[in-house]
Write an enzyme that holds these catalytic residues in place. Structure first.
Site, PDB file in Angstrom:
ATOM      1  N   ARG A 137      88.742 -26.104  53.596  1.00 48.09           N
ATOM      2  CA  ARG A 137      88.655 -24.913  52.743  1.00 48.09           C
ATOM      3  C   ARG A 137      89.919 -24.068  52.815  1.00 48.09           C
ATOM      4  O   ARG A 137      90.125 -23.195  51.980  1.00 48.09           O
ATOM      5  CB  ARG A 137      87.445 -24.066  53.171  1.00 48.09           C
ATOM      6  CG  ARG A 137      86.114 -24.742  52.902  1.00 48.09           C
ATOM      7  CD  ARG A 137      84.976 -24.018  53.582  1.00 48.09           C
ATOM      8  NE  ARG A 137      84.735 -22.707  53.023  1.00 48.09           N
ATOM      9  CZ  ARG A 137      83.828 -22.434  52.083  1.00 48.09           C
ATOM     10  NH1 ARG A 137      83.114 -23.404  51.573  1.00 48.09           N
ATOM     11  NH2 ARG A 137      83.648 -21.207  51.659  1.00 48.09           N
ATOM     12  N   LYS A 145      90.413 -24.110  49.433  1.00 50.50           N
ATOM     13  CA  LYS A 145      89.643 -24.964  48.537  1.00 50.50           C
ATOM     14  C   LYS A 145      88.638 -24.167  47.725  1.00 50.50           C
ATOM     15  O   LYS A 145      88.590 -24.250  46.505  1.00 50.50           O
ATOM     16  CB  LYS A 145      88.916 -26.042  49.354  1.00 50.50           C
ATOM     17  CG  LYS A 145      88.091 -27.009  48.505  1.00 50.50           C
ATOM     18  CD  LYS A 145      88.962 -27.812  47.582  1.00 50.50           C
ATOM     19  CE  LYS A 145      88.171 -28.790  46.742  1.00 50.50           C
ATOM     20  NZ  LYS A 145      89.014 -29.477  45.764  1.00 50.50           N
ATOM     21  N   HIS A 149     112.368 -23.067  22.037  1.00 53.34           N
ATOM     22  CA  HIS A 149     112.142 -21.624  21.998  1.00 53.34           C
ATOM     23  C   HIS A 149     112.358 -20.981  23.367  1.00 53.34           C
ATOM     24  O   HIS A 149     111.800 -19.908  23.642  1.00 53.34           O
ATOM     25  CB  HIS A 149     110.733 -21.324  21.475  1.00 53.34           C
ATOM     26  CG  HIS A 149     110.522 -21.759  20.064  1.00 53.34           C
ATOM     27  ND1 HIS A 149     111.147 -21.160  18.999  1.00 53.34           N
ATOM     28  CD2 HIS A 149     109.763 -22.769  19.542  1.00 53.34           C
ATOM     29  CE1 HIS A 149     110.780 -21.756  17.883  1.00 53.34           C
ATOM     30  NE2 HIS A 149     109.942 -22.737  18.185  1.00 53.34           N
ATOM     31  N   LYS A 209      99.468 -29.528  40.014  1.00 46.11           N
ATOM     32  CA  LYS A 209      99.352 -30.433  41.158  1.00 46.11           C
ATOM     33  C   LYS A 209     100.669 -30.528  41.924  1.00 46.11           C
ATOM     34  O   LYS A 209     100.690 -30.508  43.153  1.00 46.11           O
ATOM     35  CB  LYS A 209      98.924 -31.831  40.697  1.00 46.11           C
ATOM     36  CG  LYS A 209      97.484 -31.941  40.312  1.00 46.11           C
ATOM     37  CD  LYS A 209      96.568 -31.804  41.522  1.00 46.11           C
ATOM     38  CE  LYS A 209      95.182 -31.365  41.123  1.00 46.11           C
ATOM     39  NZ  LYS A 209      95.071 -29.956  40.748  1.00 46.11           N
ATOM     40  N   GLU A 228      98.003 -29.237  34.071  1.00 44.12           N
ATOM     41  CA  GLU A 228      97.365 -29.698  35.305  1.00 44.12           C
ATOM     42  C   GLU A 228      98.340 -30.496  36.165  1.00 44.12           C
ATOM     43  O   GLU A 228      98.356 -30.365  37.395  1.00 44.12           O
ATOM     44  CB  GLU A 228      96.127 -30.541  34.961  1.00 44.12           C
ATOM     45  CG  GLU A 228      95.463 -31.235  36.146  1.00 44.12           C
ATOM     46  CD  GLU A 228      94.921 -30.299  37.205  1.00 44.12           C
ATOM     47  OE1 GLU A 228      94.518 -30.804  38.258  1.00 44.12           O
ATOM     48  OE2 GLU A 228      94.900 -29.075  37.001  1.00 44.12           O
ATOM     49  N   GLU A 275     101.180 -27.331  43.860  1.00 43.39           N
ATOM     50  CA  GLU A 275     100.231 -27.135  44.949  1.00 43.39           C
ATOM     51  C   GLU A 275     100.610 -27.906  46.212  1.00 43.39           C
ATOM     52  O   GLU A 275     100.543 -27.358  47.318  1.00 43.39           O
ATOM     53  CB  GLU A 275      98.826 -27.577  44.512  1.00 43.39           C
ATOM     54  CG  GLU A 275      98.113 -26.611  43.601  1.00 43.39           C
ATOM     55  CD  GLU A 275      96.736 -27.128  43.211  1.00 43.39           C
ATOM     56  OE1 GLU A 275      95.777 -26.370  43.330  1.00 43.39           O
ATOM     57  OE2 GLU A 275      96.628 -28.299  42.784  1.00 43.39           O
ATOM     58  N   ASN A 317      82.968 -13.559  55.724  1.00 42.60           N
ATOM     59  CA  ASN A 317      83.688 -14.071  54.560  1.00 42.60           C
ATOM     60  C   ASN A 317      83.613 -13.035  53.455  1.00 42.60           C
ATOM     61  O   ASN A 317      82.583 -12.374  53.288  1.00 42.60           O
ATOM     62  CB  ASN A 317      83.064 -15.364  54.031  1.00 42.60           C
ATOM     63  CG  ASN A 317      83.313 -16.552  54.928  1.00 42.60           C
ATOM     64  OD1 ASN A 317      84.037 -16.461  55.905  1.00 42.60           O
ATOM     65  ND2 ASN A 317      82.687 -17.672  54.600  1.00 42.60           N
ATOM     66  N   GLY A 318      84.674 -12.903  52.657  1.00 46.11           N
ATOM     67  CA  GLY A 318      84.662 -11.982  51.541  1.00 46.11           C
ATOM     68  C   GLY A 318      85.618 -10.819  51.753  1.00 46.11           C
ATOM     69  O   GLY A 318      86.470 -10.846  52.654  1.00 46.11           O
ATOM     70  N   TRP A 344      91.101 -17.193  56.384  1.00 42.59           N
ATOM     71  CA  TRP A 344      92.192 -17.269  55.412  1.00 42.59           C
ATOM     72  C   TRP A 344      92.602 -15.835  55.145  1.00 42.59           C
ATOM     73  O   TRP A 344      91.819 -15.033  54.643  1.00 42.59           O
ATOM     74  CB  TRP A 344      91.706 -17.957  54.143  1.00 42.59           C
ATOM     75  CG  TRP A 344      92.754 -18.250  53.117  1.00 42.59           C
ATOM     76  CD1 TRP A 344      93.629 -19.294  53.110  1.00 42.59           C
ATOM     77  CD2 TRP A 344      93.012 -17.508  51.918  1.00 42.59           C
ATOM     78  NE1 TRP A 344      94.413 -19.252  51.990  1.00 42.59           N
ATOM     79  CE2 TRP A 344      94.070 -18.164  51.245  1.00 42.59           C
ATOM     80  CE3 TRP A 344      92.468 -16.362  51.350  1.00 42.59           C
ATOM     81  CZ2 TRP A 344      94.573 -17.711  50.029  1.00 42.59           C
ATOM     82  CZ3 TRP A 344      92.978 -15.904  50.143  1.00 42.59           C
ATOM     83  CH2 TRP A 344      94.012 -16.579  49.501  1.00 42.59           C
ATOM     84  N   CYS A 396      87.653 -18.753  53.822  1.00 42.26           N
ATOM     85  CA  CYS A 396      87.120 -18.622  55.169  1.00 42.26           C
ATOM     86  C   CYS A 396      85.812 -19.397  55.315  1.00 42.26           C
ATOM     87  O   CYS A 396      85.089 -19.605  54.350  1.00 42.26           O
ATOM     88  CB  CYS A 396      86.868 -17.163  55.499  1.00 42.26           C
ATOM     89  SG  CYS A 396      88.257 -16.071  55.199  1.00 42.26           S
TER      90      CYS A 396
END
Length: 617
Positions: free
Chosen positions: A27, A612, A513, A494, A490, A497, A101-102, A77, A2
């Protein structure tokens, strides 16, 4: 996450609020809204909210003719309640508006208490609880009646548990904004025509570069001409006004199609900037990590790296470096897990926290936990010099990646790797494990790194050609060995995402395995194949895939003798780069994910459900 923007200005604040929200779009958010106190002084509080993009809110504001000198705005968000206009901020309680926010952890108990006092709720959010709580404090329904908005916010904050950044306006005091911070970032902008607030410095750049960073527990009252600020004990406090080094141009897209593309191609310059202090150095000095580093590094007998997401993969890569080169034990912990388990503190352990924003809630909480456990050797690797994590560690290294807008991290990751390699060399020196010749050789490799990355970027057309092979796939495997296993992790992250293809990474030796059961002609297998000591083992693992009809996509170093064949696609990397090879290979994987996302038509810079800067647990 947010975003908050607020203003008390001599002129109409509406354009600034909307521009600030647009700047914070990177964000991640699902709805937006603003509230202003009308400039005519008679219309009172005006509010507009919309589900979706800021552009939709701007159209609504224009249509309804909303304006005012004093206002607050927000991008949400979703945490509590689905994305919907009724859950969008600001939330109102009888002429008082709040953005937040939070997460408020005790909102359910507060909501029940406020409903008992007669307050009606119209949303599913924890934030609406704050609005009614401030109103109840104002009226004396909770505690003594408040003298003004500032004291009402002080009263309300005392009842909140959790992390928050707040901005509040009220018809009762139409010339001020009151803000508060506990855990979530919030800063003030100081300008000639007024005072401003935002959760991110980039939102303030259109009006000022002079900024004041609030500390946890701070509450401030902003008017056009003044800032009144108290700390968590209610005592008057002063916070330093600094001039931000950010440039408004740094957050502009320029000639690129997406911020992620721009940031991938900015990596040579970002690495050059980050490594500038060694450009002419014959040897490394510990002072690049802070004045106390020369005393701390020789005392260190182990390293604990704490991070989340992409930053944790930087830490996992560094584990291989630190143990091989410095001869020091290194452990890597996911921040959100570390603080909730019983751990054994070691006063000689160096705790390294890594965060692009420096405000990642889980990482910041993990740092607090480590310090509470007795750790005093703490180091932050961060891209934001004024951030909370940087302010709370004994040592620090500021990567100079510049603003990173795309949700999927690229240049922040590679600059983190460069910082961690510098740390590795300095720990090796302190541990008497680095000869002068090796130090010189490693410094030369670091100085050449931007050029080597530029050569990888030149492979973009070949990588783009591969992207069509992934367009109709639903799953992918990524394989690596040794220090390139975290790079496979990584790469898989990506792809997940930004293209929404389910991707997993494994150490290549683990195929037999379990994961080998998934391999068929519809499962692309991406292989990171540097020409190192693990190459022959990796080739055997690739044969296991080929024997099951799998399609291999191999990023191979020169001299690795990995040849293309039926079902084996090979892209030759420009050069083998020894210990720093992970930096080159990850750039190729970034390009692959970017172009796959383009083919699939997903929102590259703002992938669904993601944010973000993750400032909540």
């Amino acid at each position: 996450m947010c975003g908050i923007v607020g203003a008390v200005s001599a002129k109409d604040s509406t354009p600034f609020l909307l521009e600030g929200l647009a700047t914070l779009e990177y964000r991640g958010y699902d709805s937006a809204g603003l509230a202003l106190l009308a400039s005519d002084g008679f219309s009172g509080l005006q509010r507009a909210r919309s589900k979706g993009r800021v552009a939709e809110l701007a159209a609504k504001v224009k249509q309804e003719g909303i304006n005012g000198r004093v206002g607050i705005a927000h991008t949400r968000w979703a945490t509590h309640g689905v994305p919907a206009e009724r859950n969008a901020h600001p939330h109102i309680s009888a002429g008082l508006a709040v953005v937040h926010n939070g997460i408020i952890e005790n909102y359910e108990a507060l909501r029940e208490q406020l409903q008992g006092l007669g307050y009606a709720f119209t949303s599913d959010t924890d934030t609406e609880t704050i609005a009614h709580l401030i109103q109840a404090c104002f009226k004396g329904q909770i505690g003594e009646p408040a003298e003004n908005l500032f004291s009402a916010v002080q009263c309300a904050v005392g009842h909140l548990k959790g992390a928050f950044a707040l901005a509040v306006i009220s018809e009762e005091e139409p010339e001020c904004v009151v803000v508060a911070r506990e855990g979530s970032p919030l800063m003030l902008g100081v300008a000639e025509d007024g005072h401003y607030a935002a959760s991110d410095a980039s939102a303030l750049l259109s009006v000022t570069k002079r900024m004041m960073y609030l500390e946890n527990g701070d509450i401030a009252r902003l008017t056009r001409d003044s800032i009144t600020l108290v700390d968590r004990l209610g005592q008057p406090a002063q916070r330093q006004v600094i001039t931000s080094s950010l440039s408004p141009n740094a957050v502009e897209l320029g000639d690129y199609s997406h911020y992620m593309q721009k940031e991938i191609f900015e990596q040579p310059q970002a690495l050059s900037n980050t490594l500038e202090m060694i450009s002419g150095a014959g040897q490394l000095q510990p002072g690049i990590f802070g004045a106390e580093a020369a005393d701390i590094f020789p005392q260190v007998d182990s390293v604990l790296i704490i991070a989340c997401g992409t930053s944790s993969y930087a830490g996992l890569t560094a584990k291989y470096w630190i143990e091989q080169v410095a001869g020091i034990a290194c452990n890597v912990e996911i921040a959100s897990e570390y603080r909730y388990r019983q751990s054994v503190a070691n006063p000689k352990q160096l705790v390294v926290v890594i965060s692009q924003s420096g405000e990642t809630a889980d990482t910041l909480a993990a740092l607090h936990h480590a310090k509470a456990q007795g750790h005093t050797y703490t180091l932050a690797i961060c891209n934001v010099p004024e951030s909370a994590i940087v302010r709370e560690t004994a040592l620090r290294f500021i990567t100079r990646a510049g603003p990173e807008i795309g949700v999927a991290s690229t240049k922040a990751f590679t600059t983190q790797l460069s910082a961690l390699f510098l740390l590795t060399l300095l720990l090796a020196k302190a541990n008497h494990r680095l000869s002068e010749d090796d130090e010189k050789a490693y410094l030369d490799e670091l100085r050449h790194l931007p050029i080597a990355v530029d050569k990888v970027l030149a492979l973009e057309p070949s990588i783009q050609a591969w992207s069509n092979h992934f367009a109709n796939k639903h799953h992918a495997l990524f394989l690596g060995r040794g220090r390139h296993y975290p790079i496979a992790l990584e790469g898989a992250l990506k792809l997940k995402e930004i293209s929404y293809i389910h991707a997993e990474a494994y150490p290549a030796g683990e195929l037999k395995h379990g994961p080998l059961a998934l391999v068929d002609s519809e499962m692309p297998v991406v292989v990171v194949a540097p020409n190192d000591e693990m190459l022959e083992k990796l080739k055997a693992n690739m044969q296991e895939v080929s024997a099951r009809g799998g399609q291999l996509y191999v990023f191979a170093d020169g001299g690795s003798a990995v040849k293309p064949s039926d079902g084996v696609h090979v892209l030759q990397m420009p050069e083998h780069y020894g210990l720093l090879s992970p930096v080159l290979h990850v750039v190729a994987l970034q390009l692959l994910s970017y172009h796959v996302a383009l083919v699939k038509g997903t929102d590259v810079d703002k992938p669904r459900n993601l944010a973000k800067s993750v400032t909540v647990e």
